[in-house]
Design a protein around this motif. Structure first.
Motif, PDB file in Angstrom:
ATOM      1  N   GLU A 266       7.162   6.513  15.907  1.00  0.00           N
ATOM      2  CA  GLU A 266       8.352   5.772  15.503  1.00  0.00           C
ATOM      3  C   GLU A 266       9.614   6.326  16.174  1.00  0.00           C
ATOM      4  O   GLU A 266      10.532   5.570  16.505  1.00  0.00           O
ATOM      5  CB  GLU A 266       8.548   5.844  13.984  1.00  0.00           C
ATOM      6  CG  GLU A 266       7.565   5.076  13.168  1.00  0.00           C
ATOM      7  CD  GLU A 266       7.756   5.330  11.671  1.00  0.00           C
ATOM      8  OE1 GLU A 266       8.839   5.831  11.260  1.00  0.00           O
ATOM      9  OE2 GLU A 266       6.819   5.029  10.913  1.00  0.00           O
TER      10      GLU A 266
ATOM     11  N   ALA B 122      -1.804  12.841  10.494  1.00  0.00           N
ATOM     12  CA  ALA B 122      -1.633  11.447  10.937  1.00  0.00           C
ATOM     13  C   ALA B 122      -0.230  10.937  10.641  1.00  0.00           C
ATOM     14  O   ALA B 122       0.352  10.201  11.449  1.00  0.00           O
ATOM     15  CB  ALA B 122      -2.678  10.551  10.279  1.00  0.00           C
ATOM     16  N   GLN B 123       0.322  11.317   9.499  1.00  0.00           N
ATOM     17  CA  GLN B 123       1.673  10.883   9.155  1.00  0.00           C
ATOM     18  C   GLN B 123       2.690  11.455  10.141  1.00  0.00           C
ATOM     19  O   GLN B 123       3.588  10.752  10.597  1.00  0.00           O
ATOM     20  CB  GLN B 123       2.030  11.312   7.726  1.00  0.00           C
ATOM     21  CG  GLN B 123       3.421  10.886   7.303  1.00  0.00           C
ATOM     22  CD  GLN B 123       3.560   9.380   7.253  1.00  0.00           C
ATOM     23  OE1 GLN B 123       3.080   8.747   6.340  1.00  0.00           O
ATOM     24  NE2 GLN B 123       4.218   8.800   8.243  1.00  0.00           N
TER      25      GLN B 123
ATOM     26  N   ASP C 212       2.428   9.509  13.332  1.00  0.00           N
ATOM     27  CA  ASP C 212       3.065   8.193  13.187  1.00  0.00           C
ATOM     28  C   ASP C 212       4.582   8.301  13.255  1.00  0.00           C
ATOM     29  O   ASP C 212       5.248   7.465  13.866  1.00  0.00           O
ATOM     30  CB  ASP C 212       2.637   7.525  11.879  1.00  0.00           C
ATOM     31  CG  ASP C 212       1.200   7.007  11.911  1.00  0.00           C
ATOM     32  OD1 ASP C 212       0.624   6.879  13.014  1.00  0.00           O
ATOM     33  OD2 ASP C 212       0.660   6.732  10.818  1.00  0.00           O
ATOM     34  N   TRP C 213       5.146   9.311  12.627  1.00  0.00           N
ATOM     35  CA  TRP C 213       6.597   9.491  12.672  1.00  0.00           C
ATOM     36  C   TRP C 213       7.077   9.802  14.088  1.00  0.00           C
ATOM     37  O   TRP C 213       8.139   9.340  14.508  1.00  0.00           O
ATOM     38  CB  TRP C 213       7.029  10.580  11.706  1.00  0.00           C
ATOM     39  CG  TRP C 213       6.982  10.183  10.259  1.00  0.00           C
ATOM     40  CD1 TRP C 213       7.005   8.910   9.753  1.00  0.00           C
ATOM     41  CD2 TRP C 213       6.907  11.051   9.146  1.00  0.00           C
ATOM     42  NE1 TRP C 213       6.962   8.953   8.380  1.00  0.00           N
ATOM     43  CE2 TRP C 213       6.897  10.250   7.976  1.00  0.00           C
ATOM     44  CE3 TRP C 213       6.843  12.437   9.003  1.00  0.00           C
ATOM     45  CZ2 TRP C 213       6.842  10.790   6.694  1.00  0.00           C
ATOM     46  CZ3 TRP C 213       6.789  12.971   7.724  1.00  0.00           C
ATOM     47  CH2 TRP C 213       6.787  12.155   6.588  1.00  0.00           C
TER      48      TRP C 213
ATOM     49  N   ALA D 243       0.148  15.724   6.055  1.00  0.00           N
ATOM     50  CA  ALA D 243      -0.862  14.931   6.760  1.00  0.00           C
ATOM     51  C   ALA D 243      -0.545  14.841   8.256  1.00  0.00           C
ATOM     52  O   ALA D 243       0.523  14.369   8.648  1.00  0.00           O
ATOM     53  CB  ALA D 243      -0.932  13.534   6.168  1.00  0.00           C
TER      54      ALA D 243
ATOM     55  N   ARG E 237      12.175  14.844   7.191  1.00  0.00           N
ATOM     56  CA  ARG E 237      10.890  14.468   6.591  1.00  0.00           C
ATOM     57  C   ARG E 237       9.922  15.648   6.560  1.00  0.00           C
ATOM     58  O   ARG E 237       9.988  16.534   7.410  1.00  0.00           O
ATOM     59  CB  ARG E 237      10.241  13.340   7.379  1.00  0.00           C
ATOM     60  CG  ARG E 237      11.099  12.097   7.510  1.00  0.00           C
ATOM     61  CD  ARG E 237      10.427  11.077   8.369  1.00  0.00           C
ATOM     62  NE  ARG E 237      11.287   9.935   8.650  1.00  0.00           N
ATOM     63  CZ  ARG E 237      10.887   8.860   9.282  1.00  0.00           C
ATOM     64  NH1 ARG E 237       9.634   8.759   9.709  1.00  0.00           N
ATOM     65  NH2 ARG E 237      11.721   7.861   9.504  1.00  0.00           N
TER      66      ARG E 237
ATOM     67  N   SER F  25       5.523  16.282   5.737  1.00  0.00           N
ATOM     68  CA  SER F  25       4.219  15.762   5.343  1.00  0.00           C
ATOM     69  C   SER F  25       3.156  16.829   5.559  1.00  0.00           C
ATOM     70  O   SER F  25       3.227  17.620   6.505  1.00  0.00           O
ATOM     71  CB  SER F  25       3.852  14.527   6.169  1.00  0.00           C
ATOM     72  OG  SER F  25       2.560  14.064   5.791  1.00  0.00           O
TER      73      SER F  25
END
Length: 148
Positions: free
Chosen positions: A64, A56-57, A60-61, A54, A50, A52
């Motif tokens: 997770e 925040a993203q 979040d990952w 961002a 992945r 990003s």
């Protein structure tokens, strides 16, 4: 679906191959992903890849990942030097974390010499171009095999 290795890429890495090729080379994120998948496949491991821009993203990952992944390879890019929040998220991950930088951050501007992510990473690879990613996946695959 759970995977063995999560590979995270931070801001501006979507421009890999186009942005400052004199520093980062001409290879693209697709080349990085192909290399990571190839090494993981050799060991029978799976990759979730992945990118990003961002913060925040990315956080979040990482959150997770606590339930879905056994290890993390991360190139936090510019967030290496600024994001205590990303460092905190990574510190809550119980598996091994390898930080990767395409360029040698210690030969660059002084502000790049500090990485908050390094404070929670199991290991750091920098200055080896995109080969650093494959080395990180290789290391994690060997580590995960020892745990099995």
């Amino acid at each position: 679906m759970a995977t063995d290795i999560l590979v995270l890429n931070g801001p501006n890495l979507n421009l890999l191959g186009k942005r400052q090729p004199d520093i980062y080379g001409h290879e693209t994120m697709a080349d990085v992903e192909r290399g990571c998948r190839s090494v993981a496949r050799e060991y029978g491991f799976t990759i979730d890849f992945r990118q990003s821009n961002a913060e925040a993203q990315l956080i979040d990952w990482v959150h997770e990942a606590r339930e879905q992944h056994r290890s993390i390879v991360i190139n936090p890019a510019g967030y290496s030097h600024t994001s205590i929040a990303l460092m905190d998220a990574l510190s809550a991950f119980s598996g091994p974390i390898i930080e990767v930088h395409i360029s040698n951050i210690h030969r660059r501007e002084a502000f790049r010499h500090l990485s908050y992510v390094s404070k929670v990473a199991s290991g750091v690879i920098c200055g080896l171009g995109i080969n650093g990613y494959s080395l990180a996946v290789h290391h994690l695959a060997c580590h995960l095999n020892k745990q099995a």
